[in-house]
Design a protein around this motif. Structure first.
Motif, PDB file in Angstrom:
ATOM      1  N   ASP A 154      70.026  34.653  70.980  1.00 14.56           N
ATOM      2  CA  ASP A 154      70.168  34.507  72.406  1.00 14.56           C
ATOM      3  C   ASP A 154      69.453  35.531  73.348  1.00 14.56           C
ATOM      4  O   ASP A 154      69.537  36.626  73.283  1.00 14.56           O
ATOM      5  N   GLU A 164      68.560  35.996  77.773  1.00  8.73           N
ATOM      6  CA  GLU A 164      68.988  35.484  79.094  1.00  8.73           C
ATOM      7  C   GLU A 164      68.751  33.971  79.563  1.00  8.73           C
ATOM      8  O   GLU A 164      69.611  33.400  79.990  1.00  8.73           O
ATOM      9  N   ARG A 176      66.943  31.388  77.345  1.00  8.66           N
ATOM     10  CA  ARG A 176      67.245  30.351  76.260  1.00  8.66           C
ATOM     11  C   ARG A 176      67.668  30.988  74.984  1.00  8.66           C
ATOM     12  O   ARG A 176      67.727  32.123  74.762  1.00  8.66           O
ATOM     13  N   VAL A 177      67.970  30.152  73.976  1.00  8.76           N
ATOM     14  CA  VAL A 177      68.361  30.522  72.561  1.00  8.76           C
ATOM     15  C   VAL A 177      67.193  29.932  71.740  1.00  8.76           C
ATOM     16  O   VAL A 177      66.795  28.892  71.628  1.00  8.76           O
ATOM     17  N   LYS A 214      69.019  25.707  75.575  1.00 11.78           N
ATOM     18  CA  LYS A 214      69.681  26.427  76.691  1.00 11.78           C
ATOM     19  C   LYS A 214      70.912  27.092  76.040  1.00 11.78           C
ATOM     20  O   LYS A 214      71.512  28.059  76.446  1.00 11.78           O
ATOM     21  N   SER A 215      71.686  26.117  75.404  1.00 10.27           N
ATOM     22  CA  SER A 215      72.875  26.335  74.697  1.00 10.27           C
ATOM     23  C   SER A 215      72.976  26.212  73.142  1.00 10.27           C
ATOM     24  O   SER A 215      72.330  25.294  72.837  1.00 10.27           O
ATOM     25  N   ARG A 273      83.160  30.470  73.475  1.00 12.90           N
ATOM     26  CA  ARG A 273      81.852  30.999  73.670  1.00 12.90           C
ATOM     27  C   ARG A 273      82.025  32.424  72.505  1.00 12.90           C
ATOM     28  O   ARG A 273      83.207  32.995  72.470  1.00 12.90           O
ATOM     29  N   GLU A 300      77.512  36.925  72.996  1.00 10.52           N
ATOM     30  CA  GLU A 300      76.199  36.110  73.320  1.00 10.52           C
ATOM     31  C   GLU A 300      76.406  34.876  74.213  1.00 10.52           C
ATOM     32  O   GLU A 300      77.367  34.020  73.674  1.00 10.52           O
ATOM     33  N   ARG A 301      76.293  35.034  75.500  1.00 12.37           N
ATOM     34  CA  ARG A 301      76.756  34.058  76.321  1.00 12.37           C
ATOM     35  C   ARG A 301      76.334  32.690  76.188  1.00 12.37           C
ATOM     36  O   ARG A 301      77.026  31.626  76.846  1.00 12.37           O
ATOM     37  N   ASN A 302      75.410  32.346  75.770  1.00 12.12           N
ATOM     38  CA  ASN A 302      74.798  30.847  75.408  1.00 12.12           C
ATOM     39  C   ASN A 302      75.057  30.267  73.698  1.00 12.12           C
ATOM     40  O   ASN A 302      74.544  29.303  73.586  1.00 12.12           O
ATOM     41  N   TYR A 307      78.004  28.888  71.503  1.00 11.54           N
ATOM     42  CA  TYR A 307      79.592  28.666  71.358  1.00 11.54           C
ATOM     43  C   TYR A 307      79.858  28.111  69.936  1.00 11.54           C
ATOM     44  O   TYR A 307      78.823  27.770  69.104  1.00 11.54           O
ATOM     45  N   LEU A 365      80.460  24.441  79.110  1.00 16.15           N
ATOM     46  CA  LEU A 365      79.209  24.577  79.351  1.00 16.15           C
ATOM     47  C   LEU A 365      78.980  24.064  80.884  1.00 16.15           C
ATOM     48  O   LEU A 365      77.903  24.428  81.239  1.00 16.15           O
TER      49      LEU A 365
END
Length: 398
Positions: free
Chosen positions: A211, A213, A215-216, A228-229, A351, A355-357, A359, A383
């Protein structure tokens, strides 16, 4: 990881078709890891939100625990509402049960919009007290469910005997439950999202998730994907990038009879389960079979002893025969499967804590399909940056 063994009834009801090979996009809005029930229902919900999506599956979609699911859908859970109130408080417990009830409505929506029949039928459930001692718990549960407006009746022994050829001390009858062909539901939801533009990559194992900032990056045996997630929906199999601390793996057993010409002994095609643990549960199918399961064991791998497995199947058949002593059953399918439960009997959805992106939707428990439906809408809200009352109840670190 092998998730089931034996002869699976649902696989005889559906023939899978392949998905067209596609050129992967440079960047997807959402990548879903796992093509079982949780991934399928997530793809259905997010397809209606207009996201560009890719579904990544290590084997074939619908080929894991989904094919071993017995397809009982209920708003009641393995943990009774009054017990959940004691565990997490009244407001949160009632909210969670209401979300499960709403998930039943959402599952019917999926069934109605699937491109083929998924054998979804609304049913009542009979939840009977296995012993006289359990009647007090059952009555307490009925009172709480009734207090908060859930559709329930309380049956005494005489009521059960008036409707079934067996006698039990008491029962709760819940309305608004349903039965479904789980494999067809899973494949129907995936096909729906596929027809709306979701890319599908089978036989693609995820090796790592990074992950950043913006993209993943998802490293796989089929190259790199970017999104993006990422939503991880690997269910009872190992979970990429994180160990879910609440997950306990168990083994369960299930059987299916040959079609039965006369089912008049089975009142209103109700689904049936009981208060003892591990519990026996059963339902009917569209082609008039009985599917029954239970006898769960605390094991993290499938049993290897044929003698031990056959003993469990024999016990299941014996318990079914004891409920319906005047019926002659011929059995055609037998299977064992792994499934996961959480230590607090709730699913794990939300989440990643760091790692913010990334889930997770891990529908742990005997009510996994309902949890997966509930979780798909919870993740939709997360999301979109919208609050959801179940977010704090089901978060990964709790």
């Amino acid at each position: 990881m092998k998730l089931h063994t034996g002869s699976l009834y649902w696989e005889s009801t559906f023939t899978k078709e392949g998905f067209a090979e596609v050129k992967r996009q440079d960047l997807y809005d959402v990548a879903i890891v796992g093509g079982g029930m949780s991934g399928a229902l997530t793809s259905y919900v997010l397809a209606n939100e207009g996201y560009t999506m890719v579904l990544i599956e290590q084997e074939e979609v619908g080929g894991g625990s989904t094919a071993a699911n017995t397809g009982l859908l209920q708003f009641s859970n393995d943990i009774m509402l009054h017990e959940l109130i004691e565990q997490i408080g009244e407001e949160k417990a009632v909210e969670f049960y209401r979300a499960c009830k709403e998930a039943m409505i959402h599952l019917q929506d999926v069934a109605e919009h699937a491109p083929f029949d998924v054998h979804f039928h609304t049913r009542e459930s009979l939840y009977y007290a296995s012993t006289e001692e359990d009647v007090v718990r059952l009555r307490k549960e009925f009172d709480v469910l009734q207090k908060y407006g859930f559709p329930v009746e309380f049956w005494e022994r005489e009521d059960i005997k008036a409707h079934f050829p067996f006698s039990q001390p008491a029962a709760i009858v819940t309305a608004g439950d349903a039965e479904v062909n789980p494999l067809r539901l899973c494949m129907g939801a995936i096909q729906y999202a596929y027809e709306k533009g979701m890319d599908i990559f089978e036989h693609t194992e995820v090796l790592g998730i990074l992950d950043t900032e913006e993209r993943v990056f998802i490293q796989t045996t089929n190259g790199e994907f970017q999104a993006k997630s990422v939503v991880v929906t690997t269910g009872y199999a190992p979970t990429p990038d994180m160990k879910i601390p609440q997950k306990d793996v168990k083994v369960t057993y299930a059987i299916a009879t040959q079609p039965i010409e006369d089912l008049s002994f089975w009142h209103d095609r109700m689904m049936i389960w009981e208060t003892k643990r591990p519990y026996l549960y059963m339902r009917l199918t569209d082609d008039h079979r009985i599917v029954a399961g239970g006898l769960d064991q605390n094991m993290d791998t499938l049993p290897s002893s044929k003698e031990e497995i056959d003993k469990k199947f024999k016990q299941l058949k014996k318990e079914l025969q004891e409920l319906f002593p005047n019926q002659l059953f011929n059995f055609e399918y037998e299977w064992t499967a792994l499934f996961g439960e959480s230590t607090d009997e709730l699913p794990v959805i939300g989440r990643h804590p760091f790692e913010r992106n990334i889930y997770y939707l891990i529908g742990l428990g005997g009510n996994g399909t309902v949890y997966s439906m509930l979780g798909a809408y919870l993740l939709r809200d997360e999301l979109a940056g919208t609050s959801n009352p179940n977010e704090s109840i089901l978060e990964i670190e709790r």
